[in-house]
Design an enzyme around this catalytic site. Sequence first.
Site, PDB file in Angstrom:
ATOM      1  N   CYS A  44       2.291  -1.794  15.541  1.00  0.00           N
ATOM      2  CA  CYS A  44       2.163  -1.548  14.104  1.00  0.00           C
ATOM      3  C   CYS A  44       1.400  -2.673  13.403  1.00  0.00           C
ATOM      4  O   CYS A  44       1.717  -3.851  13.566  1.00  0.00           O
ATOM      5  CB  CYS A  44       3.548  -1.405  13.491  1.00  0.00           C
ATOM      6  SG  CYS A  44       3.505  -1.076  11.717  1.00  0.00           S
ATOM      7  N   CYS A  79       3.499   8.435   0.888  1.00  0.00           N
ATOM      8  CA  CYS A  79       4.132   7.515   1.835  1.00  0.00           C
ATOM      9  C   CYS A  79       4.303   6.182   1.097  1.00  0.00           C
ATOM     10  O   CYS A  79       3.327   5.547   0.706  1.00  0.00           O
ATOM     11  CB  CYS A  79       3.202   7.388   3.045  1.00  0.00           C
ATOM     12  SG  CYS A  79       3.815   6.281   4.289  1.00  0.00           S
ATOM     13  N   SER A 115      12.438   6.816   7.090  1.00  0.00           N
ATOM     14  CA  SER A 115      12.211   6.557   8.512  1.00  0.00           C
ATOM     15  C   SER A 115      12.659   5.145   8.849  1.00  0.00           C
ATOM     16  O   SER A 115      12.311   4.189   8.164  1.00  0.00           O
ATOM     17  CB  SER A 115      10.722   6.723   8.821  1.00  0.00           C
ATOM     18  OG  SER A 115      10.450   6.344  10.154  1.00  0.00           O
ATOM     19  N   CYS A 144       6.675  -6.764   6.811  1.00  0.00           N
ATOM     20  CA  CYS A 144       7.812  -6.238   7.593  1.00  0.00           C
ATOM     21  C   CYS A 144       8.251  -7.295   8.599  1.00  0.00           C
ATOM     22  O   CYS A 144       7.415  -7.962   9.199  1.00  0.00           O
ATOM     23  CB  CYS A 144       7.393  -4.963   8.325  1.00  0.00           C
ATOM     24  SG  CYS A 144       8.753  -4.182   9.241  1.00  0.00           S
ATOM     25  N   CYS A 177      -0.414   6.352   9.849  1.00  0.00           N
ATOM     26  CA  CYS A 177       0.836   5.676  10.233  1.00  0.00           C
ATOM     27  C   CYS A 177       0.556   4.382  10.955  1.00  0.00           C
ATOM     28  O   CYS A 177      -0.204   4.365  11.926  1.00  0.00           O
ATOM     29  CB  CYS A 177       1.608   6.499  11.242  1.00  0.00           C
ATOM     30  SG  CYS A 177       2.247   8.002  10.670  1.00  0.00           S
ATOM     31  N   GLU A 179       0.834  -1.198   0.000  1.00  0.00           N
ATOM     32  CA  GLU A 179       0.000   0.000   0.000  1.00  0.00           C
ATOM     33  C   GLU A 179       0.874   1.256   0.000  1.00  0.00           C
ATOM     34  O   GLU A 179       1.981   1.245   0.528  1.00  0.00           O
ATOM     35  CB  GLU A 179      -0.907   0.012   1.240  1.00  0.00           C
ATOM     36  CG  GLU A 179      -1.971  -1.078   1.188  1.00  0.00           C
ATOM     37  CD  GLU A 179      -2.847  -1.166   2.434  1.00  0.00           C
ATOM     38  OE1 GLU A 179      -4.014  -1.546   2.292  1.00  0.00           O
ATOM     39  OE2 GLU A 179      -2.375  -0.878   3.551  1.00  0.00           O
ATOM     40  N   GLY A 208       7.150  -1.825   5.823  1.00  0.00           N
ATOM     41  CA  GLY A 208       8.526  -2.305   5.751  1.00  0.00           C
ATOM     42  C   GLY A 208       9.560  -1.409   6.396  1.00  0.00           C
ATOM     43  O   GLY A 208       9.271  -0.282   6.801  1.00  0.00           O
ATOM     44  N   GLU A 209      10.776  -1.953   6.507  1.00  0.00           N
ATOM     45  CA  GLU A 209      11.898  -1.228   7.092  1.00  0.00           C
ATOM     46  C   GLU A 209      12.896  -0.903   5.975  1.00  0.00           C
ATOM     47  O   GLU A 209      13.578  -1.789   5.466  1.00  0.00           O
ATOM     48  CB  GLU A 209      12.558  -2.096   8.182  1.00  0.00           C
ATOM     49  CG  GLU A 209      13.894  -1.589   8.687  1.00  0.00           C
ATOM     50  CD  GLU A 209      13.873  -0.123   9.146  1.00  0.00           C
ATOM     51  OE1 GLU A 209      12.965   0.287   9.885  1.00  0.00           O
ATOM     52  OE2 GLU A 209      14.801   0.615   8.738  1.00  0.00           O
ATOM     53  N   CYS A 233       7.117  -4.749  15.483  1.00  0.00           N
ATOM     54  CA  CYS A 233       6.798  -3.714  16.487  1.00  0.00           C
ATOM     55  C   CYS A 233       5.369  -3.954  16.990  1.00  0.00           C
ATOM     56  O   CYS A 233       4.452  -4.209  16.210  1.00  0.00           O
ATOM     57  CB  CYS A 233       6.920  -2.323  15.875  1.00  0.00           C
ATOM     58  SG  CYS A 233       8.583  -1.953  15.272  1.00  0.00           S
ATOM     59  N   SER A 253      12.314   6.185  14.438  1.00  0.00           N
ATOM     60  CA  SER A 253      11.154   5.832  15.251  1.00  0.00           C
ATOM     61  C   SER A 253      11.662   5.530  16.657  1.00  0.00           C
ATOM     62  O   SER A 253      12.150   4.441  16.925  1.00  0.00           O
ATOM     63  CB  SER A 253      10.451   4.607  14.659  1.00  0.00           C
ATOM     64  OG  SER A 253       9.878   4.949  13.425  1.00  0.00           O
ATOM     65  N   LEU A 254      11.548   6.521  17.524  1.00  0.00           N
ATOM     66  CA  LEU A 254      12.136   6.399  18.863  1.00  0.00           C
ATOM     67  C   LEU A 254      11.136   5.742  19.816  1.00  0.00           C
ATOM     68  O   LEU A 254      11.394   4.678  20.368  1.00  0.00           O
ATOM     69  CB  LEU A 254      12.536   7.795  19.357  1.00  0.00           C
ATOM     70  CG  LEU A 254      13.248   7.871  20.694  1.00  0.00           C
ATOM     71  CD1 LEU A 254      14.641   7.290  20.593  1.00  0.00           C
ATOM     72  CD2 LEU A 254      13.326   9.328  21.176  1.00  0.00           C
ATOM     73  N   HIS A 255      10.029   6.420  20.046  1.00  0.00           N
ATOM     74  CA  HIS A 255       8.889   5.891  20.788  1.00  0.00           C
ATOM     75  C   HIS A 255       9.115   5.580  22.262  1.00  0.00           C
ATOM     76  O   HIS A 255       8.159   5.197  22.958  1.00  0.00           O
ATOM     77  CB  HIS A 255       8.285   4.648  20.105  1.00  0.00           C
ATOM     78  CG  HIS A 255       7.939   4.849  18.669  1.00  0.00           C
ATOM     79  ND1 HIS A 255       7.479   6.040  18.175  1.00  0.00           N
ATOM     80  CD2 HIS A 255       8.002   4.004  17.602  1.00  0.00           C
ATOM     81  CE1 HIS A 255       7.266   5.922  16.860  1.00  0.00           C
ATOM     82  NE2 HIS A 255       7.576   4.710  16.496  1.00  0.00           N
TER      83      HIS A 255
HETATM   84  N1  SAH Z   1       9.999   0.801   9.508  1.00  0.00           N
HETATM   85  C1  SAH Z   1      10.111   2.220   9.461  1.00  0.00           C
HETATM   86  C2  SAH Z   1       9.093   2.936   8.564  1.00  0.00           C
HETATM   87  C3  SAH Z   1       7.649   2.490   8.616  1.00  0.00           C
HETATM   88  S1  SAH Z   1       6.634   3.001   9.952  1.00  0.00           S
HETATM   89  C4  SAH Z   1      10.066   2.767  10.877  1.00  0.00           C
HETATM   90  O1  SAH Z   1       9.823   2.021  11.793  1.00  0.00           O
HETATM   91  O2  SAH Z   1      10.331   3.948  11.059  1.00  0.00           O
HETATM   92  C5  SAH Z   1       6.332   4.699   9.799  1.00  0.00           C
HETATM   93  C6  SAH Z   1       6.024   5.360  11.137  1.00  0.00           C
HETATM   94  O3  SAH Z   1       4.727   4.990  11.638  1.00  0.00           O
HETATM   95  C7  SAH Z   1       7.017   4.936  12.202  1.00  0.00           C
HETATM   96  O4  SAH Z   1       7.435   6.031  12.954  1.00  0.00           O
HETATM   97  C8  SAH Z   1       6.183   3.989  13.034  1.00  0.00           C
HETATM   98  O5  SAH Z   1       6.719   3.834  14.294  1.00  0.00           O
HETATM   99  C9  SAH Z   1       4.838   4.675  13.008  1.00  0.00           C
HETATM  100  N2  SAH Z   1       3.737   3.811  13.455  1.00  0.00           N
HETATM  101  C10 SAH Z   1       3.659   2.466  13.368  1.00  0.00           C
HETATM  102  N3  SAH Z   1       2.505   2.022  13.902  1.00  0.00           N
HETATM  103  C11 SAH Z   1       1.825   3.099  14.342  1.00  0.00           C
HETATM  104  C12 SAH Z   1       0.548   3.297  14.968  1.00  0.00           C
HETATM  105  N4  SAH Z   1      -0.250   2.268  15.240  1.00  0.00           N
HETATM  106  N5  SAH Z   1       0.183   4.559  15.280  1.00  0.00           N
HETATM  107  C13 SAH Z   1       0.978   5.597  14.973  1.00  0.00           C
HETATM  108  N6  SAH Z   1       2.175   5.482  14.363  1.00  0.00           N
HETATM  109  C14 SAH Z   1       2.604   4.256  14.048  1.00  0.00           C
END
Ligand code: SAH
Length: 367
Positions: A136, A122, A208, A129, A357, A101, A176-177, A133, A231-233
């Site tokens: 996600c 995007c 990202s 992937c 996202c 997508e 994906g990453e 995570c 993607s720190l989180h």
């Molecule tokens: N694999 C890469 C790029 C794809 S994700 C990465 O991890 O950065 C793109 C962004 O969406 C990342 O910052 C990811 O952490 C965020 N994301 C994933 N799941 C999400 C969710 N349920 N709500 C909000 N952001 C999310």
Amino acid sequence: MRTLNQDILQDKLLLKNYTQQELELLITELGIPKFRASQVYKAVYGNQVPSFAGITTLSKNLQQQLDEKFIFTSVTLDKKQTSSDGTIKFLFTLADGAQIESVLIPSEMEVAEGTPKRRTLCISTQAGCPLGCEFCATATLKLRRNLETAEIIDQFLTAQQHSELPITNIVFMGMGEPMLNYDNVMKAVDIFTNTQTPVLSSKKITLSTAGVLPGILRMADEKRTIKLALSLHATTNGIRQKLMPIANKYSLEELGNALEYYYRATKIPVTFEYILFDGLNDTELDVKRLAKLTRRFPSKVNVIPFHEIDFTNPSGFSAELKAAPKEKFFLFLKRLKENNVQVMVRSSSGLDIDAACGQLAFSSAAQ
Ligand code: SAH
């Protein structure tokens, strides 16, 4: 890493897998003069024609000869859904049946006379992937395979054909990453930004990563001038490890050092993405630790509301994750600003069609 099974292409090549120089070589091998490659390149990336038949500088015979050797478009658009906020989600099928997508997001922040100035696509870099995570939706698909360069480029060119206005920015934030498909992603970047028929400038492209450290170092060493987001989180290794298995491999300290190295090499400010989860990473201590990390080099923090992924039927820790309530969200932003952190809020475009996202997993909400 798994790739496209070339047998499926029946000896044909994906046209958009190649740089102009590579195409010149391939074309001369077919006995076609080298300059034809630059005509093809101009038509594909300059005029963005949809097929060999559209390359009017080539004779019908030549068009046919190339058609027999190359697959012009590597993705097929299966479905296009439009959100009430104008976001468009594209579902593509690939030659081997894999699906991906892409999401086109009109920016609401820079509205000039009713027309959003920025339209960001995007793009997916892998089918599925492997990173798992917890928050996600794409994680539930697991990895099917890496995307070819042509499949990355064709998401853009096909979305552009279906969009009235020009797409101005690209973010590698779809499925994906990107760092685990580094070569193909960077080749797509090189083709997008080629000097003769640039599709976009490197400043308009953001990659990202969930924190694949070797990729960050490689971007620095190659002095890549696209933007980098992490993607720190979480602000502690413990919480980050609970959210993202990759955090067991690379610590926050190592990632901080790698990002500083990247900044010194490129002088490009880094973006930290931070999903705010209720009661997990939203405390005053988090504010302080985040501020400390971001002070090391020019950077900003993109705070993202957690988008629910209930449609994946989450279980365990994943099912416990909740978005921070509005008041907490805005307090967190305020406190970051008070600590001199440059903050932005990531919009939740396309929520009603599961295009926000982290929601990319072939749900079919809101047809
Ligand atoms: N694999 C890469 C790029 C794809 S994700 C990465 O991890 O950065 C793109 C962004 O969406 C990342 O910052 C990811 O952490 C965020 N994301 C994933 N799941 C999400 C969710 N349920 N709500 C909000 N952001 C999310």
